[in-house]
Enzyme design. Structure first.
Site, PDB file in Angstrom:
ATOM      1  N   TYR A   1       0.849  -1.189   0.000  1.00 26.65           N
ATOM      2  CA  TYR A   1       0.000   0.000   0.000  1.00 26.65           C
ATOM      3  C   TYR A   1       0.891   1.248   0.000  1.00 26.65           C
ATOM      4  O   TYR A   1       1.755   1.402   0.853  1.00 26.65           O
ATOM      5  CB  TYR A   1      -0.893  -0.043   1.237  1.00 26.65           C
ATOM      6  CG  TYR A   1      -2.038   0.954   1.309  1.00 26.65           C
ATOM      7  CD1 TYR A   1      -2.214   1.973   0.377  1.00 26.65           C
ATOM      8  CD2 TYR A   1      -2.967   0.869   2.342  1.00 26.65           C
ATOM      9  CE1 TYR A   1      -3.272   2.868   0.471  1.00 26.65           C
ATOM     10  CE2 TYR A   1      -4.031   1.754   2.445  1.00 26.65           C
ATOM     11  CZ  TYR A   1      -4.171   2.755   1.516  1.00 26.65           C
ATOM     12  OH  TYR A   1      -5.217   3.641   1.616  1.00 26.65           O
ATOM     13  N   CYS A   2       0.683   2.133  -0.966  1.00 25.03           N
ATOM     14  CA  CYS A   2       1.384   3.416  -1.047  1.00 25.03           C
ATOM     15  C   CYS A   2       2.898   3.191  -1.116  1.00 25.03           C
ATOM     16  O   CYS A   2       3.377   2.449  -1.956  1.00 25.03           O
ATOM     17  CB  CYS A   2       0.964   4.304   0.124  1.00 25.03           C
ATOM     18  SG  CYS A   2       1.493   6.029  -0.022  1.00 25.03           S
TER      19      CYS A   2
END
Length: 608
Positions: free
Chosen positions: A341-342
């Site tokens: 994530y990210c």
């Protein structure tokens, strides 16, 4: 009748505070203010301010803008005169109208079809001569600043983008709502409470300064309303492995059978992992276990100065590769499926490129949540990724050993300053309101520090030089390239994401070598587009299997589906997760439970 009236008047007199009560209340409030003032001074004296360069651009940017503006004025004076005369005319008109209404005791007529700015929702902004004049003049000034920036024509695109950003920050900061004397909501509240709201506001300000080492970081949520493991981050699980970089949590099964191949989620270390487990209704972690998967989640250490020399190498070796190794050992599987994530998605791509170079095939498939891998377009972060700011960050981490969380949090908040800085500050410091009990805002304020070495590598090597997508990123004895990523993958992006714009994510995923690629654009932004449970029936998503054109071509041909992308992802994941087997309890004989989820690392507060 007379007796009744007299009795009523006497009761009214008894209920109304007499002069002594008012004086006593004022004396009490003054004593509170005196005590708060001492605390305020003490809090400010303890401040360890960040490098001054990080507070704004150098004067050279504005000097260049002024030179450009005057150069344009010399070449085209008619345009300058026309703009100036229009500004003068509107200013005089506003003043004359305010004067007329004040002299006649009248009220202004609300504008028909006026733009809706929620900062000016109070009716007095439209009807009261004084407040209407202040608002109209502010809006005129904002328009004039915007026009001046637009007229600075010979700046290069990056300088123009920075000038536009910082000029808008100045305009937002100078809004009349941000000052007591020109905020009707705050003035009305102060009068209605005999000044009590202002004293409470001062109490809130002092409390925030004390909690943040003298830095003014407004609390967005009532921290006392939440407790990790009790009303947020409550999905049952155990910490089954721990090292200096992370805790590995294995979640308890929710089904009798699970898929053989486990799933590991790597959340970003800029924030805490429990954004994916805020509460049962919107917990991705809980939902994944309910679909029949053995789920592991990494909870990163919150770095302190002892982590100053920790780089991307440690995040990969002691984070990603260690988590994959331990999950395989616990489950007895040769492979895992991984989610990043990210920034953790960016680093997952680096890890996959490294694993290919090493001949390691432990990852069967990868899912990327709003992950940038090509930084050619720096988007809204352009103002902060130029040499002056990056030099300032390097000086900051050299002095502190870490990038303190409030600096990064402040930067992110200024991208949405009215929503995340000024409006909460007005409510807390001017209106004297307690912050709301809002779990998402609580998580947003629970930030993490970044190690100094990792920060430099990320900003210089990935963001500024775009080495991973171009010439290669030197790490752990290998030159890692985005094109080296070749596992089956799915990329989830978000339509209005200002941190990882979906078009930039698409451009990066076009460069991988994976033959099996799926790309999804969810409605909404960086958080809401990901934390989008099917039960909410809120945001839909776009899909399209054609990678041959640009992002605009992809979206033009995309198919829109109502509802969350989670079920579509699970269907994709299911075919890559093996057969069903009896559910596994967390850990094994070599990995005894160290403690209950959410563990200890997530409870570490960031340095100030």
């Amino acid at each position: 009748m007379a007796t009744d009236q007299q009795t009523g008047d006497e009761n009214n007199g008894e209920n109304a505070p007499d002069g002594g009560e008012v004086r006593d209340r004022m004396a009490t409030n003054l004593a509170r203010v005196e005590a708060l003032s001492q605390r305020l001074i003490a809090a400010l004296s303890s401040r360890n301010p960040p490098n001054s360069v990080l507070s704004g651009p150098g004067n050279d940017l504005f000097a260049k803008a002024a030179a450009s503006y005057w150069s344009e004025a010399v070449e085209n004076p008619t345009k300058l005169y026309a703009n100036q005369i229009a500004y003068w005319s509107e200013s005089v008109r506003h003043f004359a109208e305010a004067q007329r209404l004040m002299l006649t005791g009248g009220t202004a007529t609300p504008e028909v079809g006026a733009p809706k700015d929620k900062r000016f929702a109070n009716p007095l902004w439209a009807t009261h001569p004084y407040f209407r004049y202040v608002r109209e003049q502010y809006e005129l000034n904002a328009q004039a600043v915007g026009q001046a920036v637009a007229d600075a024509g010979d700046l290069d695109p990056i300088e123009k983008k920075r000038l536009d950003y910082f000029s808008r920050q100045i305009v937002d900061m100078m809004a009349p709502t941000n000052f007591l004397g020109t905020n009707p909501d705050a003035l009305e509240r102060a009068v209605a409470t005999d000044g009590e709201s202002l004293v409470k506001g001062l109490e809130n300000l002092v409390a925030d300064l004390e909690a943040n080492g003298g830095e003014m970081v407004v609390r967005l949520a009532d921290e006392s309303a939440f407790s990790l493991g009790e009303n947020i981050a409550t999905t049952p699980g155990k910490v089954v492995y721990r090292n200096d970089m992370m805790e590995l949590i294995q979640y308890a099964p929710s089904t009798d059978k699970v898929r053989a191949i486990p799933l590991i989620i790597f959340p970003p270390w800029i924030n805490k992992f429990y954004i994916l487990d805020l509460k049962a209704q919107n917990s991705l972690i809980k939902w994944v276990t309910e679909q029949g998967y053995t789920l592991f989640v990494v909870s990163w250490i919150n770095p302190d100065v002892s982590h100053a020399d920790v780089g991307m190498e440690q995040y990969i070796e002691d984070g990603y590769l260690a988590a994959i190794r331990e999950a395989r050992a616990i489950t007895g599987q040769k492979q895992v499926n991984a989610v990043g994530y990210c920034i953790a998605g960016t680093t997952l791509a680096l890890t996959l490129a490294l694993m290919k170079a090493r001949g390691d095939k432990s990852v069967k498939s990868a899912t990327f949540f709003t992950a940038l891998t090509d930084f050619d377009n720096q988007g809204e972060f352009t103002p902060f990724l130029q040499d002056d700011f990056v030099d300032g960050i390097e000086a900051e981490v050299e002095a502190q050993g870490i990038l303190r969380s409030f600096i990064l949090g402040r930067t992110m908040s200024f991208l949405r300053s009215n929503d995340l800085i000024y409006t909460p500050a007005i409510r807390s410091y001017m209106l004297g309101e307690a912050p709301p009990a809002f779990d998402l805002l609580y998580w947003n304020g629970d930030g993490a520090n970044l190690p100094g070495r990792m920060t430099r590598q990320y900003l210089r090597g990935l963001c500024q030089n775009n080495a991973f997508a171009e010439d290669g990123f030197e790490l752990l004895g290998h030159k890692l390239k985005l094109a080296d990523v070749n596992v089956p993958l799915m990329a989830i992006t978000c339509e209005t994401d200002h941190i990882a714009p979906w078009k930039d994510c698409f451009r990066g995923m076009q460069q991988v070598s994976s033959k099996d690629r799926t790309f999804i654009v969810s409605q909404s932004g960086h958080i809401a587009g990901i934390v989008n449970p099917p039960s909410k029936k809120k945001y839909g998503h776009y899909t399209n299997g054609d990678w041959s054109g640009g992002s605009d071509d992809w979206m033009e041909a995309a198919t829109f589906t109502e509802g969350s992308w989670w079920p579509r992802w699970e269907e994709w994941l299911r075919t890559r997760s093996g057969a069903q087997i009896p559910a596994r309890e967390p850990g094994d004989s070599d990995h005894p439970a160290l403690e209950d989820a959410p563990g200890s690392y997530v409870r570490r507060r960031a340095s100030r």
